[in-house]
Design a protein around this motif. Structure first.
Motif, short mmCIF file in Angstrom:
data_model
loop_
_atom_site.label_atom_id
_atom_site.label_comp_id
_atom_site.label_asym_id
_atom_site.label_seq_id
_atom_site.Cartn_x
_atom_site.Cartn_y
_atom_site.Cartn_z
N THR A 147 1.66 1.39 -3.66
CA THR A 147 2.62 1.15 -5.00
C THR A 147 2.68 2.53 -5.68
N ASP A 148 4.02 2.31 -6.37
CA ASP A 148 4.26 3.48 -7.39
C ASP A 148 5.21 2.84 -8.44
N ILE A 149 5.22 3.75 -9.57
CA ILE A 149 6.15 3.11 -10.54
C ILE A 149 7.61 3.64 -10.47
N GLN A 150 7.81 4.63 -9.57
CA GLN A 150 8.92 5.42 -9.47
C GLN A 150 9.63 4.94 -8.11
N GLU A 151 10.92 4.10 -8.30
CA GLU A 151 11.49 3.80 -7.01
C GLU A 151 12.00 4.85 -6.07
N GLU A 152 12.13 6.23 -6.62
CA GLU A 152 12.54 7.24 -5.67
C GLU A 152 11.17 7.67 -4.88
N MET A 153 10.13 7.57 -5.35
CA MET A 153 8.91 7.99 -4.57
C MET A 153 8.87 7.14 -3.30
N LEU A 154 9.01 5.73 -3.47
CA LEU A 154 8.87 4.69 -2.61
C LEU A 154 10.05 4.77 -1.54
N ASN A 155 11.11 5.31 -2.15
CA ASN A 155 12.35 5.67 -1.21
C ASN A 155 11.89 6.84 -0.35
N GLN A 156 11.56 7.80 -0.82
CA GLN A 156 10.77 8.90 -0.03
C GLN A 156 9.73 8.72 0.98
N LEU A 157 9.03 7.70 0.70
CA LEU A 157 7.98 7.22 1.53
C LEU A 157 8.57 6.44 2.76
N ALA A 196 6.38 0.85 10.85
CA ALA A 196 7.01 0.12 9.47
C ALA A 196 6.21 -1.26 9.21
N GLY A 197 5.94 -2.18 10.41
CA GLY A 197 5.52 -3.37 10.20
C GLY A 197 4.28 -3.51 9.51
N ARG A 198 3.63 -2.25 9.60
CA ARG A 198 2.27 -2.22 8.86
C ARG A 198 2.06 -1.63 7.47
N LEU A 199 3.42 -1.56 6.71
CA LEU A 199 3.85 -1.10 5.41
C LEU A 199 4.13 -1.88 4.37
N VAL A 200 3.58 -2.33 3.42
CA VAL A 200 4.26 -3.01 2.08
C VAL A 200 4.40 -2.14 0.88
N THR A 201 5.77 -1.94 0.61
CA THR A 201 5.60 -1.05 -0.58
C THR A 201 5.95 -2.11 -1.76
N VAL A 202 5.50 -1.39 -2.89
CA VAL A 202 5.55 -2.27 -4.39
C VAL A 202 5.82 -1.47 -5.30
N ILE A 252 -1.07 -2.67 -11.26
CA ILE A 252 -1.19 -2.39 -10.00
C ILE A 252 -0.38 -2.96 -8.93
N GLY A 253 0.35 -4.18 -9.21
CA GLY A 253 1.48 -4.75 -8.55
C GLY A 253 1.36 -5.34 -7.55
N PHE A 254 0.10 -5.89 -7.16
CA PHE A 254 -0.06 -6.76 -6.11
C PHE A 254 -1.39 -7.52 -6.73
N SER A 255 -1.65 -8.75 -5.84
CA SER A 255 -2.86 -9.53 -5.96
C SER A 255 -3.68 -9.77 -4.73
N GLU A 256 -3.09 -9.24 -3.65
CA GLU A 256 -3.88 -9.43 -2.43
C GLU A 256 -5.19 -8.73 -2.42
N VAL A 257 -6.32 -9.53 -2.00
CA VAL A 257 -7.52 -8.75 -1.99
C VAL A 257 -7.44 -7.65 -0.82
N VAL A 258 -7.98 -6.64 -1.06
CA VAL A 258 -7.82 -5.42 0.07
C VAL A 258 -9.23 -5.02 0.12
N ASP A 259 -9.55 -4.20 1.55
CA ASP A 259 -10.86 -3.49 1.75
C ASP A 259 -11.02 -2.44 1.16
#
Length: 241
Positions: free
Chosen positions: A112-122, A131-137, A144-151
């Protein structure tokens, strides 16, 4: 003896007059009274400006590796293969790229990030096979931008950019289960916005602030090998025997 009494009386009167004068100056608006505004409430560490995406274009990761020690940090966190990991405030993906590799084909990384440019660089740095292991928000500044429970949750140099840090950490806690861990890495020194002076971050107060919000240090959750940053691992506090 009487002379000493007079001196004491004049001292008391002088202090009283000074206090009265200061009060009158306040009433007339000639002096300012320090107040804590809403932007300062709920803060755990001093605020700092949001990371500038342009810095990523000239940033030398090889230099950062010397003091950030990313592989040693991840080794200290332990095996994360197959886990769901969140990298909050991921920036251009310094840790995200390594997390995506370490979670393996059965894991998932939420970046997650609040800046789209950062996510584009990522995105430009992630190998196609990962690529299939990554979800960008793209997250709002106060969420925080997501509600999924994480480890595992990584928060590296991000808390100071949050306005209401306590409310933000409550959101973080909401996506953690009993065995989840919060990896918190931030600067060892902070800068006073008024004076410009830097001083060491009070680790004791920091930990107590997390504890007040319902966290606790995980076993072996304090690490001291980063030269510029503190490194703590927290978990949600529960009734453990």
């Amino acid at each position: 003896m009487r002379r000493m009494t007079y001196v004491g009386e004049w001292s008391v009167m002088l202090v009283a007059l000074m206090l009265l004068a200061y009060a009158l100056l306040q009433l007339n608006g000639w002096v300012s009274v320090p107040v804590v505004d809403d932007a300062q409430r709920g803060q755990i560490i001093p605020s700092r400006p949001t990371y500038d995406p342009q810095l990523a274009l000239t940033f030398n990761e090889a230099d950062r590796d010397l003091w950030q020690k990313p592989e040693q940090v991840l080794d200290a966190v332990g095996d994360i293969s197959g886990l769901r990991v969140a990298d909050i405030g991921c920036g251009e993906g310094y840790f995200t790229t390594r997390l995506v590799e370490r979670v393996g084909p059965l894991g998932m990384v939420f970046a997650t990030d609040i800046q789209e440019e950062m996510l584009n660089q990522l995105h430009s740095r992630i190998p196609p096979e990962h690529a299939g292991r990554l979800v960008t928000v793209l997250a709002p500044p106060d969420q925080i931008g997501f509600s999924e429970v994480v480890d595992i949750i990584f928060m590296v140099q991000v808390l100071g950019e949050i306005q209401d840090q306590e409310a933000y950490l409550q959101q973080v806690k909401n996506v953690m289960h009993d065995a989840s861990r919060l990896v918190f890495i931030d600067s060892r020194t902070v800068v006073d916005a008024t004076s410009g002076y830097s001083y060491p971050l009070n680790f004791k107060v920091l930990i107590e602030s997390f504890e007040r919000l319902g966290f606790e240090l995980a076993p072996d959750g304090s690490h001291n090998f980063l030269p510029r940053q503190c490194f703590f691992v927290f978990r949600v506090r529960s009734n453990r025997e």
